[in-house]
Design a protein around this motif. Structure first.
Motif, mmCIF file in Angstrom:
data_model
loop_
_atom_site.group_PDB
_atom_site.id
_atom_site.type_symbol
_atom_site.label_atom_id
_atom_site.label_comp_id
_atom_site.label_asym_id
_atom_site.label_seq_id
_atom_site.Cartn_x
_atom_site.Cartn_y
_atom_site.Cartn_z
ATOM 1 N N PHE A 188 27.978 -16.954 -10.196
ATOM 2 C CA PHE A 188 28.359 -17.108 -8.791
ATOM 3 C C PHE A 188 28.974 -18.474 -8.514
ATOM 4 O O PHE A 188 29.064 -18.894 -7.377
ATOM 5 N N ARG A 229 32.143 -18.798 -6.176
ATOM 6 C CA ARG A 229 31.889 -18.695 -4.740
ATOM 7 C C ARG A 229 31.563 -20.037 -4.089
ATOM 8 O O ARG A 229 32.027 -20.332 -3.014
ATOM 9 N N SER A 230 30.703 -20.805 -4.765
ATOM 10 C CA SER A 230 30.212 -22.016 -4.102
ATOM 11 C C SER A 230 31.201 -23.167 -4.244
ATOM 12 O O SER A 230 31.049 -24.195 -3.601
ATOM 13 N N GLN A 272 24.125 -16.320 2.924
ATOM 14 C CA GLN A 272 25.299 -16.318 2.034
ATOM 15 C C GLN A 272 24.979 -16.825 0.636
ATOM 16 O O GLN A 272 25.596 -16.422 -0.334
ATOM 17 N N ASN A 273 24.024 -17.744 0.538
ATOM 18 C CA ASN A 273 23.698 -18.314 -0.769
ATOM 19 C C ASN A 273 22.700 -17.483 -1.568
ATOM 20 O O ASN A 273 22.322 -17.857 -2.668
ATOM 21 N N THR A 311 22.182 -14.994 -3.978
ATOM 22 C CA THR A 311 23.044 -14.332 -4.957
ATOM 23 C C THR A 311 22.270 -13.376 -5.860
ATOM 24 O O THR A 311 22.861 -12.606 -6.603
ATOM 25 N N TRP A 312 20.953 -13.454 -5.818
ATOM 26 C CA TRP A 312 20.119 -12.572 -6.638
ATOM 27 C C TRP A 312 19.086 -11.881 -5.761
ATOM 28 O O TRP A 312 18.706 -12.400 -4.707
ATOM 29 N N PRO A 333 21.676 -9.400 -9.967
ATOM 30 C CA PRO A 333 22.717 -10.261 -9.422
ATOM 31 C C PRO A 333 23.521 -9.497 -8.372
ATOM 32 O O PRO A 333 23.891 -8.347 -8.599
ATOM 33 N N THR A 391 26.524 -8.999 -7.345
ATOM 34 C CA THR A 391 27.978 -9.003 -7.517
ATOM 35 C C THR A 391 28.577 -8.039 -6.493
ATOM 36 O O THR A 391 27.868 -7.186 -5.934
ATOM 37 N N ASP A 405 18.229 -17.272 -4.858
ATOM 38 C CA ASP A 405 19.481 -17.830 -5.367
ATOM 39 C C ASP A 405 19.516 -17.964 -6.889
ATOM 40 O O ASP A 405 20.401 -18.606 -7.438
#
Lengths: 183, 419
Positions: free
Chosen positions: A178, A181-182, B195-196, B198-199, B215, B217, B266
């Motif tokens: 990821f 993205r960041s 938004q952060n 991710t998992w 994850p 995705t 995250d």
């Protein structure tokens, strides 16, 4: 998903839903007390570890009483998974994967025993007994001394022998997946 | 209770004797095919049984899964079984009947009361929420046909090929069903995921509380869903009643059954199932982690291990699948992987779903080997075994997708071989 459903369930519409007054038409808000009852996961940095502690010596008793019937005395030779030994066998034709030879994180041991063991009655051990029995299994594997003790601060600091034995699949590497993205 | 292991032995015996008496078309399991030589031998029409609440299988059709343990540990007591394999050799088309969908669980099969079951969604979200089964059923739904495959599928053949194995033993840890439920993205948006985040940790309500980090995705957010329906009815307990995660194309164990918690974060949690289990030990002693996608695969289901064929025309048929997308092509070799011919793909050949293939072949009666090789629409080709082993060694246990070879001897007996 079809493109129609993608449009249907796309962010904008769903966000519009939750920002309206009937946002909780689907389900209900979770309250912090009930979340705490279920929030059992523990991460490698120690997040999620409960307050408590346990010694190797006490863990030996906990193990004999609750675990040895399936995992054998000292974690070997039982009817179910072997928990001890196997270090140095991972490249051989008959690798022995145990907590000592294979597991990369000690936090996973606490998390797993706490959520899933003893097999027939998960959740029946107290937090202190869970720390103790985890300490005992680590000591059987030569990772903690016989006079060792574990708590929420010391457990995440343990470096497991096979900590560097894992290579992420490039397609799902947590370190890079990821990053775009960041940036 | 009947013992499916014994049952399948009986099936094999009766199939063998039937085959001996029949024209020798491998895979035919419906007795009576050769028993009516003349139309005069066909029994008179008769009034049938009373109508009933449930349709049972014909008494002439015997289908059962086989509960097994780890590689080489097959005829085990059910209490020692860790999985139960689908009879691929006896199935037709591409849908697996719900009661024959393969099963793998870590602490038995709970039958949870749907009225008391809840799904908690929390972690890095603005609105932690609790959903009941009814709540999910109120949400917009999707239905999709997908395969689910245990990462242990094929594990009997890592080190050796036991010639007594059927395709049910070698490849029975895959099934395809139509699943109905709510898109993950809908739930993620309701909870207003940070938004952060991710998992996502998905956790089951089984005794072991099996938990995997997933994850988030775009592909997974687009395609994953929380299912409550299976082949047109509520999920069966063995498959996660009252709700489970469906992760099209990904490891079976990510499709968390008896789903009770989704937690957003995250980074991965490093649960036992993504460290001690479901990681693939390579020859150098290092293990591949987060190898989440199921690779391009195929197997000939007929003729296959322990069947017997006779010289002459054969319908060669099997199943192909890929976690990357759609099967584009299946080739068959009937000369031990020297030359290849395209098989016919039977429609519908859907993405991340099993596709059936067929080819007519005339066996000349000489010993040979038959193999299938699939290619998906992303260009991934199923590897031959020697190349596959050269890359991965023989210790990985999971994610075996090398081509499956069946040897045919001069008597027509088909058996499992490495290559």
């Amino acid at each position: 998903m079809s493109s129609i459903s993608k449009i249907l369930f796309g962010g904008s519409i769903a966000l519009a839903l939750v920002s309206r007054t009937f946002a909780y038409d689907f389900g209900r808000p979770a309250n912090p007390d009930e979340i705490a009852l279920w929030d059992i996961d523990v991460r490698p940095d120690g997040t999620g570890l409960p307050e408590g502690k346990g010694t190797v010596a006490h863990g030996k008793d906990v193990f004999a009483e609750n675990c040895a019937a399936c995992h054998g005395d000292e974690g070997v030779g039982g009817i179910k998974d072997r928990l001890v030994g196997g270090q140095g066998t991972l490249k051989s034709d008959a690798p022995i994967k145990t907590v000592g030879s294979y597991w990369p994180y000690a936090t996973t041991l606490f998390d797993y025993i706490h959520r899933a063991m003893p097999y027939q009655a998960p959740g029946s051990l107290s937090v202190d007994d869970t720390y103790a029995v985890a300490a005992y299994i680590l000591s059987l594997n030569g990772i903690l001394p016989e006079n060792g003790e574990l708590d929420r601060n010391s457990l995440p600091k343990i470096k497991m022998p096979n900590r560097d034995g894992f290579v992420p699949d490039p397609a799902f590497n947590p370190d890079t997946l990821f990053r775009k993205r960041s940036r | 209770m009947t013992d499916p292991t014994k049952q399948s032995e009986l099936d094999n015996v009766s199939r063998r004797s039937f085959l001996a008496a029949s024209t020798g078309i491998a895979g035919s399991f419906i007795a009576g095919k050769a028993a009516a030589e003349s139309l005069a031998d066909v029994p008179q029409r008769e009034v049938g049984a009373d109508l009933a609440g449930l349709s049972e299988r014909s008494k002439f059709v015997k289908l059962a899964r086989i509960p097994e343990a780890t590689p080489g540990r097959r005829n085990v007591d059910h209490s020692d079984a860790i999985n139960s394999k689908t009879p691929l050799d006896k199935l037709l088309g591409t849908i697996t009947p719900s009661d024959l969908h393969y099963e793998r669980s870590h602490s038995g099969v709970p039958d949870l009361d749907p009225a008391k079951h809840r799904l908690l969604v929390h972690g890095m979200v603005e609105k932690p929420l609790v959903f009941s089964v009814e709540d999910l059923q109120e949400m917009p739904s999707i239905s999709r046909r997908v395969f689910i495959e245990c990462t242990g599928n094929g594990w009997e053949n890592w080190k050796r090929a036991d010639p007594s194995l059927t395709v049910q033993n070698t490849h029975g840890l895959i099934s395809t069903n139509e699943w109905t439920g709510v898109p993950l993205r809908f739930i993620v948006d309701l909870a207003a995921k940070n938004q952060n985040a991710t998992w996502m940790l998905a956790e089951g309500g089984d005794a072991a509380a099996v938990a995997r980090s997933i994850p988030l995705t775009e592909e997974i957010l687009d395609e994953a869903f929380v299912a409550y329906g299976q082949n047109g009815e509520p999920l069966r307990p063995a498959h996660g009643f009252p709700m489970r995660l469906i992760m099209p194309g990904f490891e079976g164990n990510l499709n968390i059954k008896w789903l009770r918690r989704l937690k957003f974060g995250d980074r991965p949690w490093m649960t036992r199932w993504e460290t001690a289990r479901y990681t693939q030990l390579q020859a150098d002693g290092k293990a591949i982690q987060f190898q989440l996608r199921m690779d391009t695969n195929s197997v000939i289901t007929s003729p296959s291990g322990t069947m017997t064929i006779k010289p002459g025309r054969q319908k060669v048929t099997g199943l192909a699948w890929s976690g990357h997308g759609k099967i584009a092509k299946v080739e068959i070799s009937t000369d031990g992987a020297k030359t290849w011919k395209a098989a016919e793909l039977i429609s519908p050949a859907l993405p991340k779903s099993q596709s059936r293939f067929e080819m007519t072949w005339v066996w000349d009666g000489k010993p040979t080997k038959i193999v299938s090789r699939s290619t998906d629409d992303k260009g991934n080709v199923q590897p031959d075994r020697p190349s596959f082993i050269r890359v991965h060694g023989t210790n990985a246990l999971f994610h075996y997708n090398a081509q499956q070879t069946w040897a045919i001897d001069e008597t027509g007996k088909v058996s499992n071989v490495l290559d």
